[in-house]
Design an enzyme around this catalytic site. Sequence first.
Site, PDB file in Angstrom:
ATOM      1  N   ALA A  14       0.965  -1.331   0.287  1.00 53.91           N
ATOM      2  CA  ALA A  14       0.112  -0.228   0.273  1.00 53.91           C
ATOM      3  C   ALA A  14       0.800   1.090   0.096  1.00 53.91           C
ATOM      4  O   ALA A  14       0.445   1.909   0.119  1.00 53.91           O
ATOM      5  CB  ALA A  14      -1.061   0.088   1.110  1.00 53.91           C
ATOM      6  N   TYR A 154       3.938 -14.308 -14.968  1.00 56.70           N
ATOM      7  CA  TYR A 154       3.314 -13.425 -13.906  1.00 56.70           C
ATOM      8  C   TYR A 154       1.599 -13.325 -14.427  1.00 56.70           C
ATOM      9  O   TYR A 154       0.975 -13.352 -12.931  1.00 56.70           O
ATOM     10  CB  TYR A 154       3.986 -11.765 -14.389  1.00 56.70           C
ATOM     11  CG  TYR A 154       2.332 -10.561 -14.125  1.00 56.70           C
ATOM     12  CD1 TYR A 154       2.631  -9.788 -12.495  1.00 56.70           C
ATOM     13  CD2 TYR A 154       1.596 -10.248 -14.935  1.00 56.70           C
ATOM     14  CE1 TYR A 154       1.597  -8.697 -11.926  1.00 56.70           C
ATOM     15  CE2 TYR A 154       0.762  -8.769 -14.471  1.00 56.70           C
ATOM     16  CZ  TYR A 154       0.638  -8.736 -13.089  1.00 56.70           C
ATOM     17  OH  TYR A 154      -0.689  -7.383 -12.429  1.00 56.70           O
TER      18      TYR A 154
HETATM   19  N1  NAD Z   1      -0.249  -0.639 -13.216  1.00 56.88           N
HETATM   20  C1  NAD Z   1      -1.241  -2.158 -13.831  1.00 56.88           C
HETATM   21  O1  NAD Z   1      -1.271  -1.531 -14.553  1.00 56.88           O
HETATM   22  C2  NAD Z   1      -1.597  -2.945 -13.135  1.00 56.88           C
HETATM   23  C3  NAD Z   1      -2.550  -4.137 -14.464  1.00 56.88           C
HETATM   24  C4  NAD Z   1      -2.758  -4.910 -13.294  1.00 56.88           C
HETATM   25  C5  NAD Z   1      -2.994  -5.746 -11.910  1.00 56.88           C
HETATM   26  N2  NAD Z   1      -2.205  -4.638 -11.315  1.00 56.88           N
HETATM   27  C6  NAD Z   1      -1.664  -5.338 -10.528  1.00 56.88           C
HETATM   28  O2  NAD Z   1      -2.048  -3.886  -8.950  1.00 56.88           O
HETATM   29  C7  NAD Z   1      -1.290  -4.014  -7.573  1.00 56.88           C
HETATM   30  C8  NAD Z   1      -0.530  -2.949  -7.822  1.00 56.88           C
HETATM   31  O3  NAD Z   1       0.111  -2.047  -9.469  1.00 56.88           O
HETATM   32  P1  NAD Z   1       0.597  -1.521  -8.346  1.00 56.88           P
HETATM   33  O4  NAD Z   1       0.983  -0.880 -10.121  1.00 56.88           O
HETATM   34  O5  NAD Z   1       0.075   0.046  -7.841  1.00 56.88           O
HETATM   35  O6  NAD Z   1       1.982  -1.592  -7.848  1.00 56.88           O
HETATM   36  P2  NAD Z   1       3.282  -0.691  -7.421  1.00 56.88           P
HETATM   37  O7  NAD Z   1       4.332  -1.144  -7.844  1.00 56.88           O
HETATM   38  O8  NAD Z   1       3.549   0.878  -8.620  1.00 56.88           O
HETATM   39  O9  NAD Z   1       3.191  -0.577  -6.425  1.00 56.88           O
HETATM   40  C9  NAD Z   1       2.856  -1.802  -5.438  1.00 56.88           C
HETATM   41  C10 NAD Z   1       3.785  -1.547  -4.264  1.00 56.88           C
HETATM   42  O10 NAD Z   1       4.051  -3.151  -3.517  1.00 56.88           O
HETATM   43  C11 NAD Z   1       4.992  -2.890  -2.694  1.00 56.88           C
HETATM   44  N3  NAD Z   1       5.668  -4.339  -2.492  1.00 56.88           N
HETATM   45  C12 NAD Z   1       6.412  -5.133  -4.194  1.00 56.88           C
HETATM   46  N4  NAD Z   1       6.791  -6.376  -3.424  1.00 56.88           N
HETATM   47  C13 NAD Z   1       6.285  -6.240  -2.326  1.00 56.88           C
HETATM   48  C14 NAD Z   1       6.507  -7.229  -1.805  1.00 56.88           C
HETATM   49  N5  NAD Z   1       7.227  -8.640  -1.851  1.00 56.88           N
HETATM   50  N6  NAD Z   1       5.541  -7.290  -0.001  1.00 56.88           N
HETATM   51  C15 NAD Z   1       4.788  -6.154   0.268  1.00 56.88           C
HETATM   52  N7  NAD Z   1       5.466  -4.926  -0.490  1.00 56.88           N
HETATM   53  C16 NAD Z   1       5.570  -4.645  -2.150  1.00 56.88           C
HETATM   54  C17 NAD Z   1       5.855  -2.307  -3.357  1.00 56.88           C
HETATM   55  O11 NAD Z   1       6.651  -1.702  -3.327  1.00 56.88           O
HETATM   56  C18 NAD Z   1       4.939  -0.671  -4.389  1.00 56.88           C
HETATM   57  O12 NAD Z   1       5.191   0.181  -2.670  1.00 56.88           O
HETATM   58  C19 NAD Z   1      -0.226  -5.657  -8.135  1.00 56.88           C
HETATM   59  O13 NAD Z   1      -0.788  -6.776  -7.711  1.00 56.88           O
HETATM   60  C20 NAD Z   1      -0.549  -5.035  -9.843  1.00 56.88           C
HETATM   61  O14 NAD Z   1      -0.079  -6.636  -9.738  1.00 56.88           O
HETATM   62  C21 NAD Z   1      -1.847  -3.312 -11.769  1.00 56.88           C
END
Ligand code: NAD
Length: 242
Positions: A14, A154
Site C-alpha cells: 500500500a 506473472y
Molecule cells: N499497474 C497496472 O497496470 C496493473 C494492472 C493489473 C494489475 N495490477 C496489480 O495491481 C497491484 C498494484 O499495482 P501497482 O501498479 O500499484 O504496483 P506498484 O509497483 O506501483 O506498487 C506496488 C507496491 O507494492 C510494494 N511491494 C512490492 N513487493 C512487495 C512485497 N514482496 N511485499 C510487500 N510489498 C511489496 C512495492 O514496494 C510498492 O510500493 C499489483 O498486484 C499489480 O500486479 C497492476
Amino acid sequence: MFDLTGRTALVTGAGQNIGTGIARSLADAGARVLVNDVVPDRADEVAASLGGDAKPVPFDVTDREAVAAAIDAAGPVDVLVNNAGNGGTEAMLPGRFVDTVPDQWQGPLDVNLHGVLHCCHAVLPGMVERGHGRIITISSAAGTHGVGLGFAPYSVGKGGSLSLMRSLALEHGRDGITANSVALGIMDSVRAETARALAGTVPVGRLGSPDDVGPLCAYLASDEAAWITGQTIGLNGGSFTS
Ligand SMILES: NC(=O)c1ccc[n+]([C@@H]2O[C@H](COP(=O)([O-])OP(=O)(O)OC[C@H]3O[C@@H](n4cnc5c(N)ncnc54)[C@H](O)[C@@H]3O)[C@@H](O)[C@H]2O)c1
C-alpha cells in the site's frame, strides 16, 4: 452504506499507486488501516497521510515467517487486501515463455502467488474464530485472459491467486468469510509513453486509476457484500469482456 467503522483492514503493497488508493478508500469508509509495504518508508508515509489510527506494518509478503509474525503482532485483521504484486525482483521484462529460463519464473510466483498464500494463511484462523472476514485479491487481466506481451509467469501468479480466492470462498462461506478477486486492466501507473499509446484502446477512453479500485474494495469489504464471494470482478474500462 459501506461503513467499515470498527473493522481493521490490512492492505499489502500500500506504499504507492493502487494500494495507496485502496488504503485511502477503506480509511474513508471508517476502517483502521494497517499499511503494509516491503519499503518501510513508503508504509510510514502513507500511514501518516491517512491519519487517524492508520499504522505502518512493513514486511515482505514473500517471507512467510515475517508475514506470520507481523500479522500476529498486529492483532485481529477483519479485511485483507492482497495488493502487493509485480514482476518479481526483476523488472517486468517482456519475453515469450519459450525464451525464458526457469530462474525467471520464481520472482513473479513468489510475490503474486506465494505472497497471497502467506497472508491468507496468517489471517484466516482469526477470521474463522470471529466468524467474519473479507479477503480481496488484486489480480489482473493477465491472470484471467493472459496477455500476449510476454509476461507468462506473472499471469500464472495472478491466475493462481484468483483460483485461491475461489477455493477459500467455498471452504469458508459458512464462516462468514468472503474471498473475491479484482482483475485489473491497464492502469495509469504504466510508463507515460505506454499510457498514451494504450489509453485509446480502452473502450471508456482512459486508463484505470487508484480511484477506480479503492471504492470497489470498500464495497467488497463491507457487510453489504456478504453474498458476493468466489468471484473475479473485471475492472478494466471494458477492455476485457467475459
Ligand atoms: N499497474 C497496472 O497496470 C496493473 C494492472 C493489473 C494489475 N495490477 C496489480 O495491481 C497491484 C498494484 O499495482 P501497482 O501498479 O500499484 O504496483 P506498484 O509497483 O506501483 O506498487 C506496488 C507496491 O507494492 C510494494 N511491494 C512490492 N513487493 C512487495 C512485497 N514482496 N511485499 C510487500 N510489498 C511489496 C512495492 O514496494 C510498492 O510500493 C499489483 O498486484 C499489480 O500486479 C497492476
